[in-house]
Design a protein around this motif. Structure first.
Motif, short mmCIF file in Angstrom:
data_model
loop_
_atom_site.label_atom_id
_atom_site.label_comp_id
_atom_site.label_asym_id
_atom_site.label_seq_id
_atom_site.Cartn_x
_atom_site.Cartn_y
_atom_site.Cartn_z
N PHE A 50 0.87 -1.19 -0.15
CA PHE A 50 -0.08 -0.06 -0.13
C PHE A 50 0.87 1.33 -0.02
N ALA A 54 0.82 3.94 -2.77
CA ALA A 54 0.60 5.42 -2.49
C ALA A 54 1.64 6.26 -3.25
N THR A 58 0.81 8.97 -6.27
CA THR A 58 1.06 10.45 -6.08
C THR A 58 1.65 11.15 -7.56
N ILE A 61 -1.45 11.51 -9.61
CA ILE A 61 -2.31 12.57 -9.08
C ILE A 61 -1.93 13.65 -9.65
N TYR A 62 -0.43 14.07 -9.44
CA TYR A 62 0.04 15.22 -9.88
C TYR A 62 -0.44 15.50 -11.41
N LEU A 64 -3.19 14.45 -12.60
CA LEU A 64 -4.69 14.87 -12.37
C LEU A 64 -4.77 16.21 -11.89
N LEU A 65 -3.99 16.89 -11.06
CA LEU A 65 -3.98 17.91 -10.64
C LEU A 65 -3.66 19.10 -11.66
N LEU B 164 5.25 18.02 0.85
CA LEU B 164 4.56 18.19 -0.23
C LEU B 164 3.49 17.35 -1.04
N SER B 165 4.31 15.96 -0.82
CA SER B 165 3.55 14.84 -1.65
C SER B 165 2.48 14.33 -0.59
N LEU B 168 -0.50 16.87 -1.43
CA LEU B 168 -1.16 16.81 -2.78
C LEU B 168 -1.56 15.38 -2.92
N ARG B 169 -1.03 14.42 -2.22
CA ARG B 169 -1.92 12.98 -2.62
C ARG B 169 -3.26 12.93 -1.77
N PHE B 171 -5.10 15.62 -0.95
CA PHE B 171 -5.87 16.41 -1.50
C PHE B 171 -6.61 16.16 -3.02
N GLY B 172 -5.54 15.82 -3.62
CA GLY B 172 -5.53 15.18 -5.10
C GLY B 172 -6.56 14.12 -5.17
N ASN B 173 -6.43 13.19 -4.45
CA ASN B 173 -7.38 12.13 -4.51
C ASN B 173 -8.54 12.30 -3.94
N GLN B 207 -6.89 6.23 1.65
CA GLN B 207 -6.15 7.39 1.73
C GLN B 207 -5.81 7.84 3.33
N VAL B 210 -3.09 5.51 4.22
CA VAL B 210 -1.79 5.79 3.84
C VAL B 210 -1.30 7.05 4.19
#
Lengths: 74, 227
Positions: A50, A54, A58, A61-62, A64-65, B164-165, B168-169, B171-173, B207, B210
């Protein structure tokens, strides 16, 4: 202008998703292989899997942002 | 609307504007505090009911973090912080499943705004460095020069990319998930968004786990013996 922004948004998320998908497939496959070979380490491998997911996710997700930011600019 | 947040200020507390996210977080904090208080109001030696469940959960988290972080005293010290992260993020994520969330202004999970998640990440950063200095004293600074001094810039960069990661992880999810459900509701108003919402129940839980596990492993690396 709007068209190229839309194209960029689509490309951002799709390329990021492509890489992330391949990476997750390899990681998940190897983790399941490890659990199948040694079921007694299942708990540890699952936690590590997991965490790895993750990290991989990430990066997607970058993308996606960036896509959301581009769509917001349209 | 500034990138993922509705600008709906409900009222002003002196000079500070209070918006719907802050109010949602207050509600979550009050609910968690009330449940915890009612579980521990009159504690008995032989626990039953809610107190029993809470004791089991506390013991389980101690075991879990001890296994994850190797050093038992560190795990016992930081387990309350990390479990609080978990519960708060879990409830925040699930607050997006209240009907109307994500497409009515004022109903939005707090974790889908990066001001909230960056605060959680900054708390983790402080916890990591405080734990490192308490465990190793000034020797903790060697951690930035390992494996050799040439790695200093990369180690410093890592200190920025970790929070930062984390930010963003989460928030982005959550933001991405809310947006996808909102788009789906717009395209197909019936049944189809339900599948996505069922998936988001799982995703919100993962999430929360994690974020907690990564915070724990950062603290474990800062307090570990070999760096």
């Amino acid at each position: 202008m709007g068209g190229s922004i839309a194209l960029g948004a689509g490309l951002a998320v799709s390329i990021a998703g492509l890489g992330g998908g391949v990476g997750m497939g390899v990681a998940g496959g190897k983790a399941i292989e490890a659990i199948a070979r040694q079921p007694e380490v299942g708990g540890d491998v699952r936690t590590l899997m997991f965490i790895t997911f993750a990290f991989i996710e990430t990066l997607t997700i970058y993308g996606l942002l960036i896509a959301f930011m581009l769509v917001g600019k349209m | 609307m500034i990138f993922g947040m509705w600008d709906s200020v409900l009222f002003h507390l002196g000079p500070i504007p209070v918006d719907h996210l802050v109010v949602t977080q207050w509600c979550i904090v009050v609910i968690l505090a009330l449940v915890a208080y009612s579980a521990t109001r009159d504690m008995q030696l032989v626990p039953r009911g809610l107190q029993n469940a809470f004791e089991a959960a506390v013991v389980w988290t101690y075991d879990f973090f001890t296994q994850l972080m190797d050093k038992e005293h560190i795990a016992k010290k930081y387990a309350p912080l990390l479990s609080t992260f978990f519960l708060f993020i879990l409830f925040s994520n699930y607050s997006g499943l209240i009907p109307g969330a994500a497409h009515i202004p004022g109903f939005q999970p707090p974790t889908s705004n990066w001001n909230v998640t960056i605060v959680l990440a900054v708390i983790t950063v402080f916890a990591v460095h405080i734990a490192g200095f308490q465990e190793h004293g000034l020797g903790y600074m060697n951690h930035f020069l390992s494996p050799n001094p040439a790695m200093l810039p990369l180690n410093l960069l890592e200190e920025i990319t970790h929070p930062l990661s984390l930010t963003l992880r989460l928030f982005g999810n959550i933001f991405g998930e809310e947006m996808i459900i909102a788009y789906m509701l717009f395209l197909v108003p019936f049944l189809v968004p339900f599948a996505l919402m069922a998936l988001s129940v799982l995703l919100a839980f993962i999430q929360a786990i994690v974020f907690t596990i990564l915070s724990a492993s950062y603290i474990a690396t800062a307090t570990g013996d070999d760096h």
